[in-house]
Design a protein around this motif. Structure first.
Motif, PDB file in Angstrom:
ATOM      1  N   ARG A  11       2.803   3.943  -2.008  1.00  0.00           N
ATOM      2  CA  ARG A  11       1.845   3.164  -2.804  1.00  0.00           C
ATOM      3  C   ARG A  11       2.059   1.672  -2.602  1.00  0.00           C
ATOM      4  N   LEU A  12       3.313   1.228  -2.534  1.00  0.00           N
ATOM      5  CA  LEU A  12       3.569  -0.195  -2.296  1.00  0.00           C
ATOM      6  C   LEU A  12       2.933  -0.648  -0.993  1.00  0.00           C
ATOM      7  N   ARG A  13       3.149   0.121   0.044  1.00  0.00           N
ATOM      8  CA  ARG A  13       2.565  -0.223   1.347  1.00  0.00           C
ATOM      9  C   ARG A  13       1.049  -0.313   1.270  1.00  0.00           C
ATOM     10  N   HIS A  14       0.411   0.709   0.717  1.00  0.00           N
ATOM     11  CA  HIS A  14      -1.050   0.753   0.699  1.00  0.00           C
ATOM     12  C   HIS A  14      -1.640  -0.312  -0.223  1.00  0.00           C
ATOM     13  N   ASP A  15      -1.028  -0.521  -1.376  1.00  0.00           N
ATOM     14  CA  ASP A  15      -1.564  -1.505  -2.315  1.00  0.00           C
ATOM     15  C   ASP A  15      -1.451  -2.921  -1.770  1.00  0.00           C
ATOM     16  N   ILE A  16      -0.314  -3.257  -1.181  1.00  0.00           N
ATOM     17  CA  ILE A  16      -0.119  -4.614  -0.658  1.00  0.00           C
ATOM     18  C   ILE A  16      -1.068  -4.888   0.501  1.00  0.00           C
ATOM     19  N   THR A  17      -1.183  -3.964   1.433  1.00  0.00           N
ATOM     20  CA  THR A  17      -2.030  -4.204   2.600  1.00  0.00           C
ATOM     21  C   THR A  17      -3.517  -4.186   2.243  1.00  0.00           C
ATOM     22  N   ALA A  18      -3.929  -3.268   1.381  1.00  0.00           N
ATOM     23  CA  ALA A  18      -5.339  -3.221   1.000  1.00  0.00           C
ATOM     24  C   ALA A  18      -5.743  -4.485   0.250  1.00  0.00           C
ATOM     25  N   HIS A  19      -4.886  -4.949  -0.628  1.00  0.00           N
ATOM     26  CA  HIS A  19      -5.179  -6.187  -1.366  1.00  0.00           C
ATOM     27  C   HIS A  19      -5.360  -7.361  -0.405  1.00  0.00           C
ATOM     28  N   ARG A  20      -4.501  -7.442   0.588  1.00  0.00           N
ATOM     29  CA  ARG A  20      -4.583  -8.567   1.535  1.00  0.00           C
ATOM     30  C   ARG A  20      -5.844  -8.478   2.389  1.00  0.00           C
ATOM     31  N   VAL A  21      -6.146  -7.289   2.910  1.00  0.00           N
ATOM     32  CA  VAL A  21      -7.339  -7.138   3.741  1.00  0.00           C
ATOM     33  C   VAL A  21      -8.591  -7.519   2.953  1.00  0.00           C
ATOM     34  N   LEU A  22      -8.721  -6.996   1.758  1.00  0.00           N
ATOM     35  CA  LEU A  22      -9.920  -7.262   0.964  1.00  0.00           C
ATOM     36  C   LEU A  22     -10.016  -8.732   0.584  1.00  0.00           C
ATOM     37  N   ALA A  23      -8.886  -9.381   0.327  1.00  0.00           N
ATOM     38  CA  ALA A  23      -8.904 -10.806   0.004  1.00  0.00           C
ATOM     39  C   ALA A  23      -9.327 -11.643   1.205  1.00  0.00           C
ATOM     40  N   GLU A  24      -8.882 -11.253   2.394  1.00  0.00           N
ATOM     41  CA  GLU A  24      -9.186 -12.034   3.599  1.00  0.00           C
ATOM     42  C   GLU A  24     -10.645 -11.894   4.031  1.00  0.00           C
ATOM     43  N   ILE A  25     -11.258 -10.723   3.839  1.00  0.00           N
ATOM     44  CA  ILE A  25     -12.634 -10.545   4.312  1.00  0.00           C
ATOM     45  C   ILE A  25     -13.662 -10.973   3.281  1.00  0.00           C
ATOM     46  N   GLY A  26     -13.256 -11.119   2.032  1.00  0.00           N
ATOM     47  CA  GLY A  26     -14.190 -11.572   1.012  1.00  0.00           C
ATOM     48  C   GLY A  26     -15.081 -10.461   0.475  1.00  0.00           C
ATOM     49  N   GLU A  27     -16.055 -10.837  -0.351  1.00  0.00           N
ATOM     50  CA  GLU A  27     -16.868  -9.851  -1.058  1.00  0.00           C
ATOM     51  C   GLU A  27     -18.094  -9.384  -0.281  1.00  0.00           C
ATOM     52  N   ARG A  28     -18.533 -10.123   0.722  1.00  0.00           N
ATOM     53  CA  ARG A  28     -19.729  -9.701   1.447  1.00  0.00           C
ATOM     54  C   ARG A  28     -19.476  -8.390   2.177  1.00  0.00           C
ATOM     55  N   PRO A  29     -20.464  -7.511   2.270  1.00  0.00           N
ATOM     56  CA  PRO A  29     -20.274  -6.253   3.004  1.00  0.00           C
ATOM     57  C   PRO A  29     -19.880  -6.537   4.459  1.00  0.00           C
ATOM     58  N   ALA A  30     -18.870  -5.869   4.918  1.00  0.00           N
ATOM     59  CA  ALA A  30     -18.332  -6.138   6.245  1.00  0.00           C
ATOM     60  C   ALA A  30     -18.217  -4.848   7.050  1.00  0.00           C
ATOM     61  N   ARG A  31     -18.048  -5.012   8.366  1.00  0.00           N
ATOM     62  CA  ARG A  31     -17.854  -3.891   9.293  1.00  0.00           C
ATOM     63  C   ARG A  31     -16.371  -3.796   9.595  1.00  0.00           C
ATOM     64  N   LEU A  32     -15.762  -2.693   9.192  1.00  0.00           N
ATOM     65  CA  LEU A  32     -14.321  -2.556   9.307  1.00  0.00           C
ATOM     66  C   LEU A  32     -13.954  -1.362  10.178  1.00  0.00           C
ATOM     67  N   LEU A  33     -12.848  -1.498  10.910  1.00  0.00           N
ATOM     68  CA  LEU A  33     -12.331  -0.425  11.750  1.00  0.00           C
ATOM     69  C   LEU A  33     -10.884  -0.165  11.371  1.00  0.00           C
TER      70      LEU A  33
END
Length: 264
Positions: free
Chosen positions: A29-51
């Protein structure tokens, strides 16, 4: 997450139950929560194309799609891909935003600069080197987009073993600067330094952002099943120290995030 790699890499379906237990426990959970938080913060709120390359059983795919993004997950292991498909199907409100396909990090069938974020977590550590994989991932990052890579941290070699009381192994690894070892899933992993990952990003036209260390204080607690109160207090502490030296250097995992400059 799980490996999307060459034909010599392990098939993570063979350790699927172990990986699922890890993912659902405190360390995962630590791994997933930390990385997901960072990715979402970096890409912002606009709908994006993610791989998500090496999407495993779909943990990050589900998190990113739930935030409103279009997500493509690629996984080499048919067993893990099926597990991801089942998890996505169980959440019909996000299923239309998710595409899953079998694929390999070395032969990704996408156009250059096709994605606003390319995520590759827990994959590079199972490959023979980082140079070619990072090049394959970097070409897919759109202008203004990010590459998110999580792998084993060479700066922290021997820390887990020392904190676990396995001093002989810790001493041997620290003295030799050992770059590879067997992880908790029984599979050999290879490590990289943050500087090496940042230099590879620069060589492929990306600009490094501040890197983080993941699981600084809790990596050795392999059977850790915290209460919710304990977990959230832990996450707050791990996040606060993840970007601060000299704490981050002790994280089991190095989390490197890089960005392609936006065009005018």
């Amino acid at each position: 997450m799980t490996a999307a790699s060459s034909s010599t890499s392990p098939d993570f379906a063979t350790v699927g139950s172990g990986y699922a237990a890890y993912s659902g426990g405190g360390r995962g959970r630590l791994r997933h929560d930390i990385t997901a938080h960072r990715v979402l913060a970096e890409i912002g709120e606009r709908p994006a194309r993610l791989l998500d390359v090496g999407c495993g059983d779909g943990e990050m795919v589900l998190r990113l799609a739930a935030a409103g993004h279009q997500v493509c997950g690629v996984e080499k292991s048919p067993g893990m891909l099926e597990a991801a498909a089942q998890r996505v199907a169980a959440v019909p409100e996000i299923a239309e935003r998710v595409t899953l396909s079998k694929g390999d990090i070395y032969t990704l069938p996408f156009d250059d600069t096709a994605f606003d974020a390319v995520v590759c977590h827990g994959v590079v550590m199972y490959l023979a080197d980082s140079v070619t994989p990072i090049a394959h991932l970097a070409r897919l990052v759109a202008d203004g987009g990010i590459l998110s890579v999580l792998t084993k941290n060479r700066l922290a070699v021997g820390v887990r073993e020392a904190l676990s009381g396995d001093y002989a192994s810790a001493w041997a690894q620290i003295e030799s600067g050992q770059a590879a070892g067997v992880g908790n899933l029984g599979i050999t992993t290879r490590s990289d330094t943050p500087d090496h990952l940042d230099n590879l990003a620069r060589a492929n036209g990306l600009t490094p952002l501040p890197w983080q260390g993941v699981r600084i204080f809790h990596d050795h607690r392999t059977d850790w099943k915290p209460t919710e109160e304990e977990y959230w207090a832990t996450l707050e502490t791990e996040w606060a120290t993840s970007s601060r030296s000299l704490y981050r250097e002790l994280g089991r995992l190095v989390y490197a995030v890089t960005r392609r400059a936006a065009t005018a």
